[in-house]
Write a protein that holds these residues in place. Structure first.
Motif, PDB file in Angstrom:
ATOM      1  N   ASP A 129       7.356   1.962  35.240  1.00 44.52           N
ATOM      2  CA  ASP A 129       6.217   2.223  34.347  1.00 44.52           C
ATOM      3  C   ASP A 129       5.814   3.690  34.365  1.00 44.52           C
ATOM      4  N   SER A 130       5.914   4.309  35.535  1.00 46.55           N
ATOM      5  CA  SER A 130       5.504   5.707  35.651  1.00 46.55           C
ATOM      6  C   SER A 130       6.516   6.656  35.017  1.00 46.55           C
ATOM      7  N   LEU A 131       7.795   6.256  35.016  1.00 46.34           N
ATOM      8  CA  LEU A 131       8.839   7.098  34.445  1.00 46.34           C
ATOM      9  C   LEU A 131       8.835   7.083  32.926  1.00 46.34           C
ATOM     10  N   GLY A 132       8.677   5.917  32.366  1.00 44.38           N
ATOM     11  CA  GLY A 132       8.890   5.760  30.941  1.00 44.38           C
ATOM     12  C   GLY A 132      10.365   5.546  30.661  1.00 44.38           C
ATOM     13  N   PRO A 133      10.713   4.863  29.557  1.00 44.60           N
ATOM     14  CA  PRO A 133      12.112   4.508  29.278  1.00 44.60           C
ATOM     15  C   PRO A 133      12.935   5.674  28.768  1.00 44.60           C
ATOM     16  N   GLY A 134      14.266   5.515  28.851  1.00 47.86           N
ATOM     17  CA  GLY A 134      15.179   6.565  28.403  1.00 47.86           C
ATOM     18  C   GLY A 134      16.299   6.011  27.541  1.00 47.86           C
ATOM     19  N   LEU A 135      16.914   6.886  26.788  1.00 53.38           N
ATOM     20  CA  LEU A 135      18.088   6.528  25.986  1.00 53.38           C
ATOM     21  C   LEU A 135      19.279   6.252  26.886  1.00 53.38           C
ATOM     22  N   THR A 136      19.346   6.993  27.991  1.00 55.21           N
ATOM     23  CA  THR A 136      20.400   6.790  28.971  1.00 55.21           C
ATOM     24  C   THR A 136      19.815   7.035  30.359  1.00 55.21           C
ATOM     25  N   GLY A 137      20.585   6.734  31.372  1.00 52.90           N
ATOM     26  CA  GLY A 137      20.088   6.913  32.727  1.00 52.90           C
ATOM     27  C   GLY A 137      21.158   6.541  33.737  1.00 52.90           C
ATOM     28  N   VAL A 138      20.816   6.611  35.010  1.00 52.84           N
ATOM     29  CA  VAL A 138      21.783   6.265  36.057  1.00 52.84           C
ATOM     30  C   VAL A 138      22.195   4.804  35.935  1.00 52.84           C
ATOM     31  N   GLY A 139      21.225   3.927  35.707  1.00 56.91           N
ATOM     32  CA  GLY A 139      21.541   2.512  35.534  1.00 56.91           C
ATOM     33  C   GLY A 139      22.431   2.271  34.329  1.00 56.91           C
ATOM     34  N   SER A 140      22.182   3.000  33.254  1.00 54.23           N
ATOM     35  CA  SER A 140      22.998   2.860  32.045  1.00 54.23           C
ATOM     36  C   SER A 140      24.432   3.285  32.291  1.00 54.23           C
ATOM     37  N   LEU A 141      24.620   4.365  33.042  1.00 55.41           N
ATOM     38  CA  LEU A 141      25.961   4.841  33.349  1.00 55.41           C
ATOM     39  C   LEU A 141      26.700   3.863  34.246  1.00 55.41           C
TER      40      LEU A 141
END
Length: 231
Positions: A129-141
């Motif tokens: 919640d504190s980060l906010g969502p992303g188009l990509t990320g470590v989990g996405s990779l």
């Protein structure tokens, strides 16, 4: 600084990749169910809902058909042109508009549907919640071949996703929050672009000290992912 880079990269992406977005728009209008965009509520920063944009790749009623919110390899709900969009990640390009609106960053946890978001632990949700969502990320990779992993899980794919994959995704997002920096932000963007060009490219070796995945997940990882974890 990160917000300025988000806006810069989003505008650059629209300028450079706009031709692909236009092509996808025309083809979607002429094929499948003639829908251009798939708009879905996802959980954004602070736990609030955002409208996530994607090019339509599946039957409109897919969430209510067998498979639910989880997409597997050769999923019959995926439209013919949708397979190409998903494989090339062109289906994600409308999220450049989400970034310009300020709903998302380029790098961060992927925004989840409310049912999948609720699978994170309270501690994971607090960080996400504190980060906010992303188009990509470590989990996405790490899970860029998630559909293949689900195909190899040897059990109910939806349950494996909810009980094995999602908790580990949460751990990866927490790791990113703990190591967040401009250098890591740029590295994730670079590796995302590289992995689209070469889907077999092993990228997780660039991230040191990732949390160990559960054994049940390791047993169904792609050879490249497993080799990196074992080295």
């Amino acid at each position: 600084m990160i917000r300025a880079l988000d806006v810069f990269f989003a505008i650059l992406g629209l300028l450079v990749l706009g031709i692909f977005m236009l092509g996808a728009t025309v083809i979607n209008l002429c094929t499948g169910e003639h829908k251009v965009l798939f708009i879905q509520n996802r959980v954004g920063k602070g736990g609030k809902d955002i409208k996530l944009y994607k090019f339509a790749t599946m039957l409109e009623n897919s969430p209510n058909l067998p498979g639910g919110l989880v997409t597997a390899v050769n999923d019959p709900r995926v439209l013919p042109f949708g397979r190409f969009l998903r494989r090339t990640k062109v289906n994600e390009l409308p999220q450049l508009l989400n970034i310009l609106k300020g709903d998302m960053s380029f790098v961060g946890p992927r925004p989840q549907t409310r049912p999948h978001y609720s699978l994170y632990t309270p501690e994971q949700r607090y960080v996400i919640d504190s980060l906010g969502p992303g188009l990509t990320g470590v989990g996405s990779l790490f899970f860029r071949n998630e559909e293949e992993i689900l195909a190899n899980c040897g059990r109910d794919a939806e349950r494996f996703h909810d009980e094995v994959i999602t908790p580990y995704k949460g751990d990866l997002e927490v790791w990113y929050a703990q190591h967040k920096s401009l250098k890591l932000y740029l590295l994730v963007i670079y590796l995302t672009a590289a992995s689209i060009i070469n889907r077999k490219l092993v990228t997780i070796k660039y991230f040191k000290g990732l949390p160990a995945p559960p054994p049940e997940l390791v047993s169904v990882l792609t050879p490249g992912q497993r080799a990196v974890l074992e080295n």
